[in-house]
Motif scaffolding. Structure first.
Motif, PDB file in Angstrom:
ATOM      1  N   VAL A 263      35.928  22.610  48.527  1.00  0.00           N
ATOM      2  CA  VAL A 263      35.198  22.548  47.265  1.00  0.00           C
ATOM      3  C   VAL A 263      35.606  23.764  46.445  1.00  0.00           C
ATOM      4  CG1 VAL A 263      33.210  23.858  48.134  1.00  0.00           C
ATOM      5  CG2 VAL A 263      32.885  22.208  46.274  1.00  0.00           C
ATOM      6  N   THR A 264      35.500  23.675  45.136  1.00  0.00           N
ATOM      7  CA  THR A 264      35.884  24.795  44.283  1.00  0.00           C
ATOM      8  C   THR A 264      35.035  26.029  44.616  1.00  0.00           C
ATOM      9  OG1 THR A 264      36.480  23.267  42.492  1.00  0.00           O
ATOM     10  CG2 THR A 264      36.113  25.583  41.904  1.00  0.00           C
ATOM     11  N   LYS A 265      35.697  27.138  44.805  1.00  0.00           N
ATOM     12  CA  LYS A 265      35.006  28.380  45.159  1.00  0.00           C
ATOM     13  C   LYS A 265      34.025  28.762  44.052  1.00  0.00           C
ATOM     14  CE  LYS A 265      36.011  33.216  46.386  1.00  0.00           C
ATOM     15  NZ  LYS A 265      35.392  33.227  47.726  1.00  0.00           N
ATOM     16  N   ASP A 266      32.801  29.042  44.436  1.00  0.00           N
ATOM     17  CA  ASP A 266      31.768  29.395  43.458  1.00  0.00           C
ATOM     18  C   ASP A 266      30.742  30.276  44.158  1.00  0.00           C
ATOM     19  OD1 ASP A 266      29.686  29.552  41.625  1.00  0.00           O
ATOM     20  OD2 ASP A 266      29.879  27.463  40.979  1.00  0.00           O
ATOM     21  N   GLU A 267      30.932  31.590  44.065  1.00  0.00           N
ATOM     22  CA  GLU A 267      30.062  32.522  44.778  1.00  0.00           C
ATOM     23  C   GLU A 267      28.637  32.513  44.235  1.00  0.00           C
ATOM     24  OE1 GLU A 267      31.743  36.408  45.110  1.00  0.00           O
ATOM     25  OE2 GLU A 267      33.541  35.700  46.183  1.00  0.00           O
ATOM     26  N   ARG A 268      28.467  32.300  42.947  1.00  0.00           N
ATOM     27  CA  ARG A 268      27.118  32.267  42.386  1.00  0.00           C
ATOM     28  C   ARG A 268      26.340  31.056  42.893  1.00  0.00           C
ATOM     29  NH1 ARG A 268      25.846  35.796  38.433  1.00  0.00           N
ATOM     30  NH2 ARG A 268      27.532  37.026  37.516  1.00  0.00           N
ATOM     31  N   SER A 269      26.993  29.905  42.909  1.00  0.00           N
ATOM     32  CA  SER A 269      26.324  28.714  43.437  1.00  0.00           C
ATOM     33  C   SER A 269      26.044  28.871  44.922  1.00  0.00           C
ATOM     34  CB  SER A 269      27.180  27.472  43.189  1.00  0.00           C
ATOM     35  OG  SER A 269      27.235  27.165  41.809  1.00  0.00           O
ATOM     36  N   ALA A 270      27.000  29.448  45.633  1.00  0.00           N
ATOM     37  CA  ALA A 270      26.794  29.691  47.063  1.00  0.00           C
ATOM     38  C   ALA A 270      25.576  30.573  47.280  1.00  0.00           C
ATOM     39  CB  ALA A 270      28.034  30.339  47.671  1.00  0.00           C
ATOM     40  N   ALA A 271      25.450  31.606  46.455  1.00  0.00           N
ATOM     41  CA  ALA A 271      24.312  32.512  46.585  1.00  0.00           C
ATOM     42  C   ALA A 271      22.993  31.780  46.350  1.00  0.00           C
ATOM     43  CB  ALA A 271      24.450  33.669  45.594  1.00  0.00           C
ATOM     44  N   ARG A 272      22.983  30.853  45.396  1.00  0.00           N
ATOM     45  CA  ARG A 272      21.755  30.093  45.138  1.00  0.00           C
ATOM     46  C   ARG A 272      21.370  29.248  46.344  1.00  0.00           C
ATOM     47  NH1 ARG A 272      23.966  29.597  39.839  1.00  0.00           N
ATOM     48  NH2 ARG A 272      24.799  27.534  40.282  1.00  0.00           N
ATOM     49  N   TYR A 273      22.366  28.622  46.978  1.00  0.00           N
ATOM     50  CA  TYR A 273      22.069  27.819  48.169  1.00  0.00           C
ATOM     51  C   TYR A 273      21.581  28.714  49.306  1.00  0.00           C
ATOM     52  CZ  TYR A 273      23.697  23.269  46.563  1.00  0.00           C
ATOM     53  OH  TYR A 273      23.801  22.069  45.909  1.00  0.00           O
ATOM     54  N   PHE A 274      22.243  29.865  49.485  1.00  0.00           N
ATOM     55  CA  PHE A 274      21.809  30.785  50.536  1.00  0.00           C
ATOM     56  C   PHE A 274      20.376  31.269  50.270  1.00  0.00           C
ATOM     57  CE2 PHE A 274      26.424  31.899  51.534  1.00  0.00           C
ATOM     58  CZ  PHE A 274      26.377  31.357  52.805  1.00  0.00           C
ATOM     59  N   LEU A 275      20.083  31.580  49.022  1.00  0.00           N
ATOM     60  CA  LEU A 275      18.751  32.058  48.682  1.00  0.00           C
ATOM     61  C   LEU A 275      17.687  30.999  48.952  1.00  0.00           C
ATOM     62  CD1 LEU A 275      19.434  34.073  45.413  1.00  0.00           C
ATOM     63  CD2 LEU A 275      18.153  34.914  47.388  1.00  0.00           C
ATOM     64  N   HIS A 276      18.003  29.759  48.626  1.00  0.00           N
ATOM     65  CA  HIS A 276      17.026  28.696  48.859  1.00  0.00           C
ATOM     66  C   HIS A 276      16.784  28.519  50.348  1.00  0.00           C
ATOM     67  CE1 HIS A 276      15.513  24.459  48.992  1.00  0.00           C
ATOM     68  NE2 HIS A 276      14.784  24.938  47.999  1.00  0.00           N
ATOM     69  N   ALA A 277      17.872  28.524  51.126  1.00  0.00           N
ATOM     70  CA  ALA A 277      17.727  28.389  52.577  1.00  0.00           C
ATOM     71  C   ALA A 277      17.007  29.594  53.166  1.00  0.00           C
ATOM     72  CB  ALA A 277      19.096  28.213  53.228  1.00  0.00           C
ATOM     73  N   ALA A 278      17.290  30.771  52.625  1.00  0.00           N
ATOM     74  CA  ALA A 278      16.627  31.979  53.103  1.00  0.00           C
ATOM     75  C   ALA A 278      15.128  31.913  52.823  1.00  0.00           C
ATOM     76  CB  ALA A 278      17.232  33.211  52.431  1.00  0.00           C
ATOM     77  N   SER A 279      14.760  31.390  51.656  1.00  0.00           N
ATOM     78  CA  SER A 279      13.345  31.297  51.313  1.00  0.00           C
ATOM     79  C   SER A 279      12.621  30.290  52.198  1.00  0.00           C
ATOM     80  CB  SER A 279      13.188  30.896  49.840  1.00  0.00           C
ATOM     81  OG  SER A 279      13.611  29.558  49.623  1.00  0.00           O
ATOM     82  N   ARG A 280      13.379  29.371  52.810  1.00  0.00           N
ATOM     83  CA  ARG A 280      12.798  28.402  53.735  1.00  0.00           C
ATOM     84  C   ARG A 280      12.719  28.963  55.156  1.00  0.00           C
ATOM     85  NH1 ARG A 280      16.199  23.050  53.182  1.00  0.00           N
ATOM     86  NH2 ARG A 280      14.571  22.255  54.581  1.00  0.00           N
ATOM     87  N   GLY A 281      13.155  30.200  55.320  1.00  0.00           N
ATOM     88  CA  GLY A 281      12.988  30.863  56.600  1.00  0.00           C
ATOM     89  C   GLY A 281      14.190  30.839  57.512  1.00  0.00           C
ATOM     90  N   ASN A 282      15.361  30.418  57.017  1.00  0.00           N
ATOM     91  CA  ASN A 282      16.545  30.375  57.869  1.00  0.00           C
ATOM     92  C   ASN A 282      17.119  31.781  58.036  1.00  0.00           C
ATOM     93  OD1 ASN A 282      19.733  30.099  58.051  1.00  0.00           O
ATOM     94  ND2 ASN A 282      18.819  28.313  59.025  1.00  0.00           N
ATOM     95  N   ALA A 283      17.186  32.259  59.262  1.00  0.00           N
ATOM     96  CA  ALA A 283      17.626  33.628  59.525  1.00  0.00           C
ATOM     97  C   ALA A 283      19.078  33.853  59.139  1.00  0.00           C
ATOM     98  CB  ALA A 283      17.414  33.964  61.003  1.00  0.00           C
ATOM     99  N   ILE A 284      19.937  32.846  59.380  1.00  0.00           N
ATOM    100  CA  ILE A 284      21.345  32.990  59.017  1.00  0.00           C
ATOM    101  C   ILE A 284      21.480  33.184  57.516  1.00  0.00           C
ATOM    102  CG2 ILE A 284      23.620  31.918  59.142  1.00  0.00           C
ATOM    103  CD1 ILE A 284      22.374  32.634  61.842  1.00  0.00           C
ATOM    104  N   ALA A 285      20.786  32.347  56.740  1.00  0.00           N
ATOM    105  CA  ALA A 285      20.841  32.467  55.287  1.00  0.00           C
ATOM    106  C   ALA A 285      20.278  33.810  54.834  1.00  0.00           C
ATOM    107  CB  ALA A 285      20.076  31.323  54.640  1.00  0.00           C
ATOM    108  N   GLN A 286      19.221  34.277  55.471  1.00  0.00           N
ATOM    109  CA  GLN A 286      18.651  35.576  55.112  1.00  0.00           C
ATOM    110  C   GLN A 286      19.663  36.694  55.323  1.00  0.00           C
ATOM    111  OE1 GLN A 286      15.181  35.518  57.604  1.00  0.00           O
ATOM    112  NE2 GLN A 286      13.910  34.456  56.095  1.00  0.00           N
ATOM    113  N   ASN A 287      20.406  36.601  56.413  1.00  0.00           N
ATOM    114  CA  ASN A 287      21.435  37.592  56.689  1.00  0.00           C
ATOM    115  C   ASN A 287      22.544  37.537  55.645  1.00  0.00           C
ATOM    116  OD1 ASN A 287      24.348  37.783  58.253  1.00  0.00           O
ATOM    117  ND2 ASN A 287      22.978  39.468  58.763  1.00  0.00           N
ATOM    118  N   ARG A 288      22.964  36.307  55.267  1.00  0.00           N
ATOM    119  CA  ARG A 288      24.029  36.163  54.258  1.00  0.00           C
ATOM    120  C   ARG A 288      23.578  36.719  52.920  1.00  0.00           C
ATOM    121  NH1 ARG A 288      25.138  34.739  59.147  1.00  0.00           N
ATOM    122  NH2 ARG A 288      26.720  33.140  59.448  1.00  0.00           N
TER     123      ARG A 288
END
Length: 349
Positions: A263-288
């Motif tokens: 998929v086209t590289k997009d660090e800002r979009s990636a960060a949004r997905y990580f943030l959403h997963a982190a807010s749901r309590g995923n430890a891996i996403a929180q670390n990222r």
């Protein structure tokens, strides 16, 4: 939730992505390439888990018993069931069976109520009895539930062969959850020959928009197991799984976005997905997310946010020596603010 046991050991291994990119095995540090420990994105640190799959064991799950797709408005029994009025659902389903002893949908509904203990005292044996009666009328949902119960030894003796037969029958009758669980059994054999068959079953469930199936099929495409290696297809499946609420899919899709893999590289979009997963309590996403904030990739650099997410992940057992070292120079005020944010996020879980 009760889960298939043996197959998941193989699936946890599937989610480990090898190589130098920021993968599910753990991201390299965005700036320096420091590799953390390998952990599956959907799992809690130190635990081997299978992807979440709604089943008759899921509290308040309302898709285990499904009325016939005849285009008619929901009947009283199922309407009550879907609204959480379980005593009424039990009463109306009983009336229906009294009027029509071959009403498979009503039988499955009673099985569901007994299985979960909704409106009646929980009784797996009675649940299995009602499921068997419905299965005799070719009800796919009942067959799927019987398969899981036989695999678990719930309400009946544990019997893996019988469980698989029920799942196969349910799959042939069009049950997507049965197809997914059958795929887990196939991938769990460890036989290369079964990988293509597992992919085919996952695809049936993925086409029915079951998030965990989309995740697992995506992993197979990412690694070229049972299907041709195709990161772009994996990315599509992870995106669909994320849209369907699957947490592991959300993290995997963020990883591919960050790396530009499939998929086209997009660090800002990636960060949004990580943030959403982190807010749901995923430890891996929180670390990222902590690492992103620490170096300012995809988000503005913010050491307080980095420290807060690092503390949240550490609270779940996922420590990160690189982050600890990088954030060691925080002032007392910054550390207090980070601790407060971390505690708020932990309490919200």
């Amino acid at each position: 939730m009760k889960r298939l046991s043996n197959p998941i050991l193989a699936l946890v291994a599937l989610t480990i992505v090898e190589g130098p990119s920021w993968g599910a095995a753990g991201p390299a540090d965005p700036s320096k390439g420091v590799p953390p420990a390998a952990v599956s994105p959907g799992a809690e640190p130190g635990k081997k888990q299978m992807p979440e799959l709604p089943s008759p064991y899921t509290p308040n799950y309302t898709r285990g018993a499904v009325p016939p797709a005849n285009g008619q408005p929901p009947d009283l029994a199922y309407g009550a069931y879907q609204r959480g009025q379980y005593v009424t659902a039990f009463r109306e389903a009983t009336k229906r069976i009294e009027a029509n002893p071959k009403d498979a949908a009503a039988m499955t509904l009673l099985g569901e109520l007994y299985n979960q203990g909704l409106g009646v005292k929980q009784n797996p044996v009675k649940a299995a009895e009602w499921y068997r009666l419905a299965a005799a009328q070719n009800d796919a949902s009942a067959m799927s539930s019987l398969g899981l119960m036989a695999l678990d030894g719930r309400g009946m003796p544990k019997d893996a062969k019988a469980g698989r037969r029920w799942l196969e029958q349910a799959t042939s009758q069009g049950s997507p959850t049965a197809a997914y669980n059958l795929g887990l059994i196939l991938i769990g054999t460890g036989a290369t020959a079964d990988e293509a068959a597992a992919a085919a079953q996952f695809r049936k469930a993925a086409d029915a928009e079951i998030g965990p199936a989309q995740h697992d099929l995506g992993v197979l495409y990412l690694q070229g197991r049972g299907v041709p290696k195709d990161p772009a297809m994996a990315a599509q499946l992870f995106r669909r799984g994320a849209d369907n609420g699957d947490l592991a899919s959300e993290v995997e899709y963020a990883i591919l976005l960050f790396n530009g893999n499939g998929v086209t590289k997009d660090e800002r979009s990636a960060a949004r997905y990580f943030l959403h997963a982190a807010s749901r309590g995923n430890a891996i996403a929180q670390n990222r997310v902590a690492r992103l904030y620490a170096v300012g990739r995809g988000v503005s650099k913010n050491v307080v946010e980095a420290a807060a997410w690092n503390l949240a992940a550490a609270g779940q057992g996922l420590s990160d020596a690189w982050l600890d070292q990088t954030l060691s120079g925080l002032s007392a005020d910054e550390r207090t603010r980070a601790e407060r944010l971390a505690n708020e996020r932990i309490e919200q879980r």
